[in-house]
Design a protein around this motif. Structure first.
Motif, PDB file in Angstrom:
ATOM      1  N   GLU A 199       0.831  -1.208   0.000  1.00 24.93           N
ATOM      2  CA  GLU A 199       0.000   0.000   0.000  1.00 24.93           C
ATOM      3  C   GLU A 199       0.863   1.255   0.000  1.00 24.93           C
ATOM      4  O   GLU A 199       0.573   2.214  -0.707  1.00 24.93           O
ATOM      5  N   HIS A 219      -1.991   3.935 -12.674  1.00 25.74           N
ATOM      6  CA  HIS A 219      -2.222   2.617 -12.086  1.00 25.74           C
ATOM      7  C   HIS A 219      -1.632   1.515 -12.967  1.00 25.74           C
ATOM      8  O   HIS A 219      -1.113   0.519 -12.451  1.00 25.74           O
ATOM      9  N   ALA A 221       1.208  -1.041 -11.839  1.00 24.00           N
ATOM     10  CA  ALA A 221       0.909  -2.470 -11.906  1.00 24.00           C
ATOM     11  C   ALA A 221       2.122  -3.256 -12.409  1.00 24.00           C
ATOM     12  O   ALA A 221       2.442  -4.331 -11.888  1.00 24.00           O
ATOM     13  N   ARG A 258       1.261  -6.540 -10.211  1.00 21.78           N
ATOM     14  CA  ARG A 258      -0.150  -6.725  -9.891  1.00 21.78           C
ATOM     15  C   ARG A 258      -0.968  -6.276 -11.093  1.00 21.78           C
ATOM     16  O   ARG A 258      -0.466  -5.592 -11.984  1.00 21.78           O
ATOM     17  N   SER A 259      -2.240  -6.611 -11.110  1.00 17.41           N
ATOM     18  CA  SER A 259      -3.095  -6.147 -12.192  1.00 17.41           C
ATOM     19  C   SER A 259      -3.452  -4.677 -11.960  1.00 17.41           C
ATOM     20  O   SER A 259      -3.453  -4.199 -10.816  1.00 17.41           O
ATOM     21  N   GLU A 293      -6.307  -3.283 -11.992  1.00 18.29           N
ATOM     22  CA  GLU A 293      -7.473  -3.186 -11.117  1.00 18.29           C
ATOM     23  C   GLU A 293      -7.070  -3.406  -9.658  1.00 18.29           C
ATOM     24  O   GLU A 293      -7.565  -2.713  -8.756  1.00 18.29           O
ATOM     25  N   SER A 294      -6.184  -4.347  -9.417  1.00 13.35           N
ATOM     26  CA  SER A 294      -5.700  -4.583  -8.051  1.00 13.35           C
ATOM     27  C   SER A 294      -4.977  -3.350  -7.518  1.00 13.35           C
ATOM     28  O   SER A 294      -5.170  -2.957  -6.359  1.00 13.35           O
ATOM     29  N   VAL A 295      -4.162  -2.742  -8.364  1.00 19.65           N
ATOM     30  CA  VAL A 295      -3.439  -1.535  -7.956  1.00 19.65           C
ATOM     31  C   VAL A 295      -4.409  -0.403  -7.681  1.00 19.65           C
ATOM     32  O   VAL A 295      -4.252   0.357  -6.715  1.00 19.65           O
ATOM     33  N   GLN A 329      -7.466  -0.605  -6.597  1.00 16.00           N
ATOM     34  CA  GLN A 329      -8.107  -0.859  -5.311  1.00 16.00           C
ATOM     35  C   GLN A 329      -7.144  -0.609  -4.158  1.00 16.00           C
ATOM     36  O   GLN A 329      -7.523  -0.050  -3.113  1.00 16.00           O
ATOM     37  N   THR A 330      -5.897  -0.998  -4.343  1.00 15.23           N
ATOM     38  CA  THR A 330      -4.881  -0.759  -3.305  1.00 15.23           C
ATOM     39  C   THR A 330      -4.665   0.729  -3.105  1.00 15.23           C
ATOM     40  O   THR A 330      -4.560   1.214  -1.971  1.00 15.23           O
TER      41      THR A 330
END
Length: 286
Positions: free
Chosen positions: A116, A130, A134, A139-140, A142-144, A146-147
């Motif tokens: 984070e 993002h 990523a 990471r994807s 979308e994951s980034v 959200q993080t």
């Protein structure tokens, strides 16, 4: 172009990223040195984006080091504060840049996970997208995303809003030091907020309270006591520390303490005092 030329073009950026992720300049320097060793073994002709590659390597190394440092901090003696650094005046003139490197912000970032924190720093302080992040953290997008949202919300909840006017901060800092070193309790209390909090980081290597001191009376008396214990023939310098005015106290040219005030409505609400000698290397040379 030679490896070292390319690397040196990006060194200041890499140092800035590593320091904000780690909160410790000595660790940041080690991470950047490790990044250089990896870069020196790469075929630069095969690297399309040198900055992206170097920031990616540096970020991953910083995340690994931050995770390993977490266990060391569990046994740290007394409060832990980030390692102060000297910053250029132009950093203080940019509110966003100065906040991203302030001791108060770096302390808030300590409450984030390593991932984070890295995502927050890369997106909020350096403006990477993002999708770019990523790739850096594997990471994807979308994951980034959200993080980044989770980290931003967490920081927003914990962050205190301090005064950003640099002229006022410098004036109060100078008045603060004059009153502290002169033992002028009445004048000192004029620059402290009623609910002021003093946090001292000696790391068990320098005399310092093991817990934060709260309240104007206790803090003022503690500071006057500190002022009365100044080293022989001290030199007190008000300079740019972590994006704003700060105080560096030296003895025989060696830094022995750094003090940074965080103001609310022109009075010191939180005071950070770092005297751990292992954390003062980045403010040497004044």
């Amino acid at each position: 172009m030679p490896h070292d030329t390319i690397f040196n073009e990006h060194r200041s950026l890499l140092n800035a990223v590593a320091y904000r992720v780690l909160g410790r300049w000595s660790d940041a320097e080690d991470v950047v040195q490790d990044a250089w060793l990896r870069w020196s073994a790469v075929d630069v002709e095969q690297v399309e984006n040198a900055e992206g590659y170097l920031v990616r390597v540096t970020t991953r190394l910083a995340i690994d080091r931050l995770r390993s440092a977490a266990s060391r901090r569990e046994t740290y003696v007394g409060p832990w504060l980030p390692e102060p650094i000297l910053t250029a005046p132009d950093v203080a003139d940019d509110v966003a840049r100065s906040e991203s490197v302030s001791l108060a912000m770096l302390l808030v970032l300590e409450s984030l996970s390593a991932l984070e924190r890295a995502v927050f720093v890369l997106h909020e302080a350096f403006g990477y997208s993002h999708s770019e992040i990523a790739t850096m953290v594997e990471r994807s997008p979308e994951s980034v995303r959200q993080t980044a949202l989770r980290a931003r919300e967490h920081v927003s909840r914990r962050r205190r809003r301090y005064d950003t006017d640099q002229a006022t901060r410098r004036k109060v800092t100078e008045s603060f030091m004059s009153a502290s070193t002169g033992g002028d309790l009445a004048s000192l209390m004029q620059v402290l907020a009623p609910d002021v909090r003093l946090v001292c980081d000696g790391g068990g290597l320098a005399p310092a309270p093991r817990k934060a001191i709260e309240g104007i009376d206790l803090v003022a008396r503690a500071l006057v006591t500190f002022g009365g214990r100044m080293p022989e023939d001290p030199r007190v310098v008000v300079t740019e520390v972590n994006g704003g005015p700060g105080v560096v106290i030296l003895s025989a040219g060696t830094p022995v303490a750094v003090i940074v005030l965080h103001l609310v409505e022109g009075r010191a609400r939180e005071i950070h005092l770092i005297s751990n000698p292992e954390k003062l290397h980045a403010v040497a040379g004044l």
